[in-house]
Design a protein around this motif. Sequence first.
Motif, PDB file in Angstrom:
ATOM      1  N   PRO A  65       5.073   7.963  -8.391  1.00 38.79           N
ATOM      2  CA  PRO A  65       4.148   8.720  -9.241  1.00 38.79           C
ATOM      3  C   PRO A  65       3.524   7.916 -10.376  1.00 38.79           C
ATOM      4  O   PRO A  65       2.491   8.302 -10.907  1.00 38.79           O
ATOM      5  N   ARG A  66       4.133   6.796 -10.746  1.00 36.80           N
ATOM      6  CA  ARG A  66       3.580   5.935 -11.796  1.00 36.80           C
ATOM      7  C   ARG A  66       2.856   4.743 -11.168  1.00 36.80           C
ATOM      8  O   ARG A  66       3.154   4.353 -10.029  1.00 36.80           O
ATOM      9  N   PRO A  67       1.924   4.119 -11.899  1.00 37.52           N
ATOM     10  CA  PRO A  67       1.289   2.906 -11.384  1.00 37.52           C
ATOM     11  C   PRO A  67       2.307   1.781 -11.212  1.00 37.52           C
ATOM     12  O   PRO A  67       3.223   1.621 -12.019  1.00 37.52           O
ATOM     13  N   VAL A  68       2.156   1.024 -10.133  1.00 37.45           N
ATOM     14  CA  VAL A  68       3.002  -0.145  -9.866  1.00 37.45           C
ATOM     15  C   VAL A  68       2.098  -1.365  -9.798  1.00 37.45           C
ATOM     16  O   VAL A  68       1.145  -1.399  -9.013  1.00 37.45           O
ATOM     17  N   VAL A  69       2.376  -2.363 -10.622  1.00 37.02           N
ATOM     18  CA  VAL A  69       1.611  -3.604 -10.608  1.00 37.02           C
ATOM     19  C   VAL A  69       2.354  -4.623  -9.753  1.00 37.02           C
ATOM     20  O   VAL A  69       3.535  -4.888  -9.979  1.00 37.02           O
ATOM     21  N   PHE A  70       1.679  -5.183  -8.762  1.00 38.44           N
ATOM     22  CA  PHE A  70       2.276  -6.187  -7.894  1.00 38.44           C
ATOM     23  C   PHE A  70       1.725  -7.568  -8.209  1.00 38.44           C
ATOM     24  O   PHE A  70       0.575  -7.709  -8.629  1.00 38.44           O
ATOM     25  N   LEU A  71       2.555  -8.568  -7.973  1.00 38.94           N
ATOM     26  CA  LEU A  71       2.092  -9.953  -7.990  1.00 38.94           C
ATOM     27  C   LEU A  71       1.794 -10.348  -6.548  1.00 38.94           C
ATOM     28  O   LEU A  71       2.683 -10.371  -5.707  1.00 38.94           O
ATOM     29  N   LEU A  87       5.752  -0.628 -14.563  1.00 39.05           N
ATOM     30  CA  LEU A  87       6.549  -0.954 -13.379  1.00 39.05           C
ATOM     31  C   LEU A  87       5.953  -2.184 -12.703  1.00 39.05           C
ATOM     32  O   LEU A  87       4.742  -2.255 -12.480  1.00 39.05           O
ATOM     33  N   LEU A  88       6.812  -3.140 -12.353  1.00 38.53           N
ATOM     34  CA  LEU A  88       6.381  -4.361 -11.678  1.00 38.53           C
ATOM     35  C   LEU A  88       7.005  -4.412 -10.292  1.00 38.53           C
ATOM     36  O   LEU A  88       8.228  -4.316 -10.144  1.00 38.53           O
ATOM     37  N   GLY A  89       6.159  -4.545  -9.268  1.00 39.69           N
ATOM     38  CA  GLY A  89       6.637  -4.665  -7.895  1.00 39.69           C
ATOM     39  C   GLY A  89       6.818  -6.119  -7.499  1.00 39.69           C
ATOM     40  O   GLY A  89       5.924  -6.943  -7.730  1.00 39.69           O
ATOM     41  N   ILE A  90       7.967  -6.434  -6.911  1.00 40.23           N
ATOM     42  CA  ILE A  90       8.295  -7.813  -6.539  1.00 40.23           C
ATOM     43  C   ILE A  90       8.922  -7.843  -5.146  1.00 40.23           C
ATOM     44  O   ILE A  90       9.711  -6.972  -4.785  1.00 40.23           O
ATOM     45  N   TYR A  91       8.568  -8.864  -4.386  1.00 41.42           N
ATOM     46  CA  TYR A  91       9.228  -9.152  -3.119  1.00 41.42           C
ATOM     47  C   TYR A  91      10.083 -10.401  -3.319  1.00 41.42           C
ATOM     48  O   TYR A  91       9.558 -11.523  -3.274  1.00 41.42           O
ATOM     49  N   ILE A 120       0.831  -1.197   0.000  1.00 39.62           N
ATOM     50  CA  ILE A 120       0.000   0.000   0.000  1.00 39.62           C
ATOM     51  C   ILE A 120       0.868   1.251   0.000  1.00 39.62           C
ATOM     52  O   ILE A 120       0.688   2.159  -0.811  1.00 39.62           O
ATOM     53  N   PHE A 121       1.846   1.285   0.912  1.00 41.15           N
ATOM     54  CA  PHE A 121       2.656   2.489   1.073  1.00 41.15           C
ATOM     55  C   PHE A 121       3.610   2.735  -0.101  1.00 41.15           C
ATOM     56  O   PHE A 121       3.769   3.870  -0.545  1.00 41.15           O
ATOM     57  N   MET A 122       4.249   1.689  -0.606  1.00 46.29           N
ATOM     58  CA  MET A 122       5.228   1.919  -1.666  1.00 46.29           C
ATOM     59  C   MET A 122       4.586   2.467  -2.943  1.00 46.29           C
ATOM     60  O   MET A 122       5.022   3.497  -3.471  1.00 46.29           O
ATOM     61  N   PRO A 123       3.515   1.850  -3.464  1.00 48.79           N
ATOM     62  CA  PRO A 123       2.871   2.427  -4.658  1.00 48.79           C
ATOM     63  C   PRO A 123       2.302   3.825  -4.413  1.00 48.79           C
ATOM     64  O   PRO A 123       2.189   4.620  -5.339  1.00 48.79           O
ATOM     65  N   LEU A 124       1.954   4.107  -3.151  1.00 49.84           N
ATOM     66  CA  LEU A 124       1.406   5.412  -2.808  1.00 49.84           C
ATOM     67  C   LEU A 124       2.395   6.530  -3.124  1.00 49.84           C
ATOM     68  O   LEU A 124       2.011   7.629  -3.541  1.00 49.84           O
ATOM     69  N   MET A 125       3.700   6.254  -2.945  1.00 49.77           N
ATOM     70  CA  MET A 125       4.710   7.279  -3.112  1.00 49.77           C
ATOM     71  C   MET A 125       5.307   7.323  -4.513  1.00 49.77           C
ATOM     72  O   MET A 125       6.017   8.273  -4.859  1.00 49.77           O
TER      73      MET A 125
END
Length: 248
Positions: free
Chosen positions: A55-61, A113-117, A48-53
């Motif tokens: 400026p572009r959309p971040v897609v997470f798996l 942008l793709l968000g990954i852990y 929640i917090f990381m995509p909030l900051m």
Amino acid sequence: MFYWFMKAFVLGPVLKLLFRPWVKGLDNVPAQGAAILASNHLSFSDSIFMPLMVPRPVVFLAKSEYFTGTGIKGRLTAVFFRLTNQLPMDRSGGAASALSLDAGGHVLAGGSLLGIYPEGTRSPDARLYRGKVGVARLALQGRVPVIPVAMIGTDKVQPIGKRVPNIRRIGMIFGEPMDFSRYYGMADDRDVQRSVTDEIMYELMRLSGQEYVDEYAAVVKLRLAGKAEGQGPTASGPDEGPAAPGSV
């Protein structure tokens, strides 16, 4: 459209007011083009917090269980994850996990942008654990940079098992883009995958200041669960395990 409305006018302003997030290195996120945001994973609220900051959309798996729940709570959870730009990630391994990685590849192919852990699951004790190689495969197949992201203090805001978050300040550090072009064409080489993943995890350790543990977080969680049930340590899985990025 709904996601951006919530981020800009509803959820975003409220969260920023309550948690006063601080950010360093946001200019390291490219203004356009595909990239992977590889983050440590301390809390459910990281997504929640990381995509909030950014400026572009971040897609997470996100783990597929969040999309298949039953009852009112399950349906609301599924709606929330879909509206917040998250895709289901099957963590069972084999062909199912490979298909989930393909979905991430499609996101990158579209210039997003793709968000990954890379750890594959939340840290059980705020330490940084061994990364799974899915992040390397995606970076090399997509030929995209990797932006390491260190989440700071989110484990204090929402520890594992806590539903109502604590109100306190959190932060995040976006590191410089990591270029793995020297390995392009070797995306299927397991030694290369491991080398790239370890390099990413080292940078996350440096940025976050976390203690590093050369063991998979999922294995540690199984062992802790076994001890809690009085069964003793559980057996660890194979060295690499399924490449499962982005699970929360």
